[in-house]
Design a protein around this motif. Structure first.
Motif, PDB file in Angstrom:
ATOM      1  N   ASN A 140       0.812  -1.212   0.000  1.00 54.45           N
ATOM      2  CA  ASN A 140       0.000   0.000   0.000  1.00 54.45           C
ATOM      3  C   ASN A 140       0.848   1.266   0.000  1.00 54.45           C
ATOM      4  N   VAL A 141       1.979   1.243   0.690  1.00 56.93           N
ATOM      5  CA  VAL A 141       2.890   2.392   0.675  1.00 56.93           C
ATOM      6  C   VAL A 141       3.351   2.672  -0.759  1.00 56.93           C
ATOM      7  N   GLY A 142       3.503   1.612  -1.538  1.00 59.85           N
ATOM      8  CA  GLY A 142       3.924   1.774  -2.926  1.00 59.85           C
ATOM      9  C   GLY A 142       2.940   2.531  -3.789  1.00 59.85           C
ATOM     10  N   PHE A 143       1.689   2.708  -3.310  1.00 60.00           N
ATOM     11  CA  PHE A 143       0.687   3.440  -4.073  1.00 60.00           C
ATOM     12  C   PHE A 143       0.578   4.899  -3.645  1.00 60.00           C
ATOM     13  N   ILE A 144       1.397   5.346  -2.693  1.00 64.48           N
ATOM     14  CA  ILE A 144       1.460   6.775  -2.382  1.00 64.48           C
ATOM     15  C   ILE A 144       1.898   7.514  -3.644  1.00 64.48           C
ATOM     16  N   HIS A 145       1.246   8.629  -3.963  1.00 61.58           N
ATOM     17  CA  HIS A 145       1.376   9.282  -5.264  1.00 61.58           C
ATOM     18  C   HIS A 145       2.826   9.376  -5.758  1.00 61.58           C
ATOM     19  N   GLN A 149       4.650   6.983  -8.751  1.00 61.74           N
ATOM     20  CA  GLN A 149       5.102   7.555 -10.014  1.00 61.74           C
ATOM     21  C   GLN A 149       6.620   7.438 -10.168  1.00 61.74           C
ATOM     22  N   TYR A 150       7.358   7.750  -9.121  1.00 69.42           N
ATOM     23  CA  TYR A 150       8.821   7.760  -9.225  1.00 69.42           C
ATOM     24  C   TYR A 150       9.374   6.367  -9.524  1.00 69.42           C
ATOM     25  N   PHE A 151       8.844   5.341  -8.857  1.00 68.10           N
ATOM     26  CA  PHE A 151       9.410   4.005  -8.978  1.00 68.10           C
ATOM     27  C   PHE A 151       8.660   3.097  -9.962  1.00 68.10           C
ATOM     28  N   PHE A 152       7.671   3.642 -10.678  1.00 69.05           N
ATOM     29  CA  PHE A 152       6.801   2.786 -11.490  1.00 69.05           C
ATOM     30  C   PHE A 152       7.570   1.985 -12.546  1.00 69.05           C
ATOM     31  N   ILE A 153       8.509   2.617 -13.228  1.00 67.75           N
ATOM     32  CA  ILE A 153       9.305   1.881 -14.222  1.00 67.75           C
ATOM     33  C   ILE A 153      10.787   1.897 -13.845  1.00 67.75           C
ATOM     34  N   TYR A 154      11.058   2.068 -12.570  1.00 69.82           N
ATOM     35  CA  TYR A 154      12.436   2.092 -12.075  1.00 69.82           C
ATOM     36  C   TYR A 154      13.178   0.823 -12.514  1.00 69.82           C
ATOM     37  N   GLY A 155      14.346   1.013 -13.108  1.00 72.14           N
ATOM     38  CA  GLY A 155      15.180  -0.114 -13.514  1.00 72.14           C
ATOM     39  C   GLY A 155      14.746  -0.817 -14.789  1.00 72.14           C
ATOM     40  N   ARG A 156      13.656  -0.380 -15.394  1.00 73.59           N
ATOM     41  CA  ARG A 156      13.149  -1.036 -16.609  1.00 73.59           C
ATOM     42  C   ARG A 156      13.900  -0.517 -17.835  1.00 73.59           C
ATOM     43  N   GLN A 157      14.261  -1.423 -18.713  1.00 76.60           N
ATOM     44  CA  GLN A 157      14.929  -1.073 -19.963  1.00 76.60           C
ATOM     45  C   GLN A 157      14.204  -1.758 -21.110  1.00 76.60           C
ATOM     46  N   ALA A 158      14.185  -1.111 -22.281  1.00 80.05           N
ATOM     47  CA  ALA A 158      13.552  -1.694 -23.459  1.00 80.05           C
ATOM     48  C   ALA A 158      14.453  -1.503 -24.664  1.00 80.05           C
ATOM     49  N   ASN A 159      14.326  -2.398 -25.622  1.00 79.19           N
ATOM     50  CA  ASN A 159      15.039  -2.285 -26.883  1.00 79.19           C
ATOM     51  C   ASN A 159      14.465  -1.127 -27.690  1.00 79.19           C
ATOM     52  N   ALA A 160      15.335  -0.324 -28.289  1.00 74.35           N
ATOM     53  CA  ALA A 160      14.891   0.875 -29.013  1.00 74.35           C
ATOM     54  C   ALA A 160      14.057   0.547 -30.238  1.00 74.35           C
ATOM     55  N   THR A 161      14.114  -0.680 -30.716  1.00 71.59           N
ATOM     56  CA  THR A 161      13.415  -1.032 -31.954  1.00 71.59           C
ATOM     57  C   THR A 161      12.164  -1.871 -31.742  1.00 71.59           C
ATOM     58  N   SER A 162      11.816  -2.141 -30.485  1.00 68.42           N
ATOM     59  CA  SER A 162      10.652  -2.991 -30.236  1.00 68.42           C
ATOM     60  C   SER A 162       9.946  -2.588 -28.953  1.00 68.42           C
ATOM     61  N   THR A 163       8.765  -3.155 -28.755  1.00 71.30           N
ATOM     62  CA  THR A 163       7.977  -2.897 -27.551  1.00 71.30           C
ATOM     63  C   THR A 163       8.136  -4.054 -26.575  1.00 71.30           C
ATOM     64  N   SER A 164       8.453  -3.724 -25.342  1.00 76.26           N
ATOM     65  CA  SER A 164       8.488  -4.734 -24.295  1.00 76.26           C
ATOM     66  C   SER A 164       7.165  -4.701 -23.541  1.00 76.26           C
ATOM     67  N   TYR A 165       6.892  -5.769 -22.787  1.00 79.26           N
ATOM     68  CA  TYR A 165       5.631  -5.831 -22.052  1.00 79.26           C
ATOM     69  C   TYR A 165       5.903  -6.076 -20.572  1.00 79.26           C
ATOM     70  N   ILE A 166       5.167  -5.341 -19.753  1.00 82.76           N
ATOM     71  CA  ILE A 166       5.329  -5.397 -18.306  1.00 82.76           C
ATOM     72  C   ILE A 166       3.980  -5.733 -17.688  1.00 82.76           C
ATOM     73  N   ARG A 167       3.990  -6.598 -16.688  1.00 85.42           N
ATOM     74  CA  ARG A 167       2.771  -6.863 -15.926  1.00 85.42           C
ATOM     75  C   ARG A 167       2.886  -6.174 -14.572  1.00 85.42           C
ATOM     76  N   LYS A 168       1.864  -5.420 -14.216  1.00 83.00           N
ATOM     77  CA  LYS A 168       1.827  -4.699 -12.950  1.00 83.00           C
ATOM     78  C   LYS A 168       0.537  -5.024 -12.221  1.00 83.00           C
ATOM     79  N   ASP A 169       0.588  -4.958 -10.902  1.00 81.08           N
ATOM     80  CA  ASP A 169      -0.621  -5.063 -10.082  1.00 81.08           C
ATOM     81  C   ASP A 169      -0.964  -3.685  -9.548  1.00 81.08           C
ATOM     82  N   GLU A 170      -2.163  -3.206  -9.862  1.00 81.96           N
ATOM     83  CA  GLU A 170      -2.631  -1.910  -9.407  1.00 81.96           C
ATOM     84  C   GLU A 170      -3.770  -2.101  -8.415  1.00 81.96           C
TER      85      GLU A 170
END
Length: 266
Positions: A140-145, A149-170
């Motif tokens: 629940n602390v992770g949903f503090i505004h 927002q700051y950590f939502f895609i923290y550490g995520r990297q994607a290839n410049a030529t393609s789309t990656s897919y992420i699963r999140k729990d909201e």
């Protein structure tokens, strides 16, 4: 992000919400400081000190919703200073100042009991239950505004030529306590010497989740919708700006749309 340096961010949140026939617009302005404290090698976590230095709920039209927001914000004030450890993809896994937070909660509980004795009863019970469950509290602390927002895609990297897919729990935005699975398309490109990361996605169909949301909304035929869209800009691997949109709709009686804009000030 440079270790030990203090970075200040300003977040403005605007949105609208509807619960049955009651509609309300809201605006929230927040200032935060964040310091990277380095790696906790024992737990393999990145450690951050996050302080909320200003919070202004400058608009909330409906008085009932304003009262609920006042109580909720008072509870969240126990997290005005957080010493947290996050894993490589931004999930909060540890709070190092948990004892201080428990002491603050006792003061807030007393305030709620005195100012809103009837209205706060269920809220206090729910918070006490959460505080007795470390995993639930961290989630629940992770949903503090700011943290979300700051950590939502923290550490995520994607290839410049393609789309990656992420699963999140909201978490649903109406207090139903339902965790909603989201699938996001994620891209990353260089634009004017800046790294720009974008994501967009919607609720993943899950019959159990849909059933719980229908029960909450008391509408067994409605089709719930939850969508997210965002853009993150980095300079030298430092987050400088982010736009973030969240929309949830549960049939004709529940709707909320929130836009968050975060910017590095210094």
């Amino acid at each position: 992000m440079e270790k030990g340096k203090n970075y200040k961010y300003f977040t403005e949140i605007t949105g609208s919400t509807k619960v049955h026939s009651i509609k309300s617009d809201f605006t929230i302005k927040i200032k935060n400081e964040i310091i990277y404290k380095g790696v906790d090698e024992e737990n393999n976590l990145h450690r951050f000190l996050v302080k909320e230095i200003e919070y202004d709920l400058s608009q909330y039209e409906d008085p009932i919703m304003a009262q609920i927001a006042e109580m909720t914000n008072k509870i969240c004030s126990i997290y005005q200073e957080l010493d947290i450890g996050v894993n490589g993809t931004g999930t909060i896994k540890k709070m190092y100042n948990k004892n201080d937070i428990r002491k603050k909660w006792q003061l807030i509980k007393e305030w709620l009991t005195n100012k809103h004795p009837l209205e706060s009863y269920d809220i206090i019970r729910a918070k006490e239950l959460e505080l007795s469950n470390d995993d639930l509290e961290l989630k629940n602390v992770g949903f503090i505004h700011f943290l979300q927002q700051y950590f939502f895609i923290y550490g995520r990297q994607a290839n410049a030529t393609s789309t990656s897919y992420i699963r999140k729990d909201e978490m649903d935005r109406f207090g139903a306590g339902v965790v909603i699975p989201i699938t996001l398309g994620f891209t990353q490109k260089m634009e004017e010497d800046k790294i720009v990361k974008r994501f967009e996605g919607k609720m993943t169909r899950d019959e159990n989740v849909i059933g719980r949301l229908r029960n909450f909304a008391k509408d067994k035929f409605m089709h719930p919708d939850y969508s997210m869209k965002g853009k993150y800009t980095y300079e030298d691997n430092l987050l400088t700006e982010s736009d973030f949109t969240i929309t949830e709709e549960l049939g004709e009686h529940y709707y909320t749309h929130t836009f968050l804009h975060l910017k590095l000030e210094e």
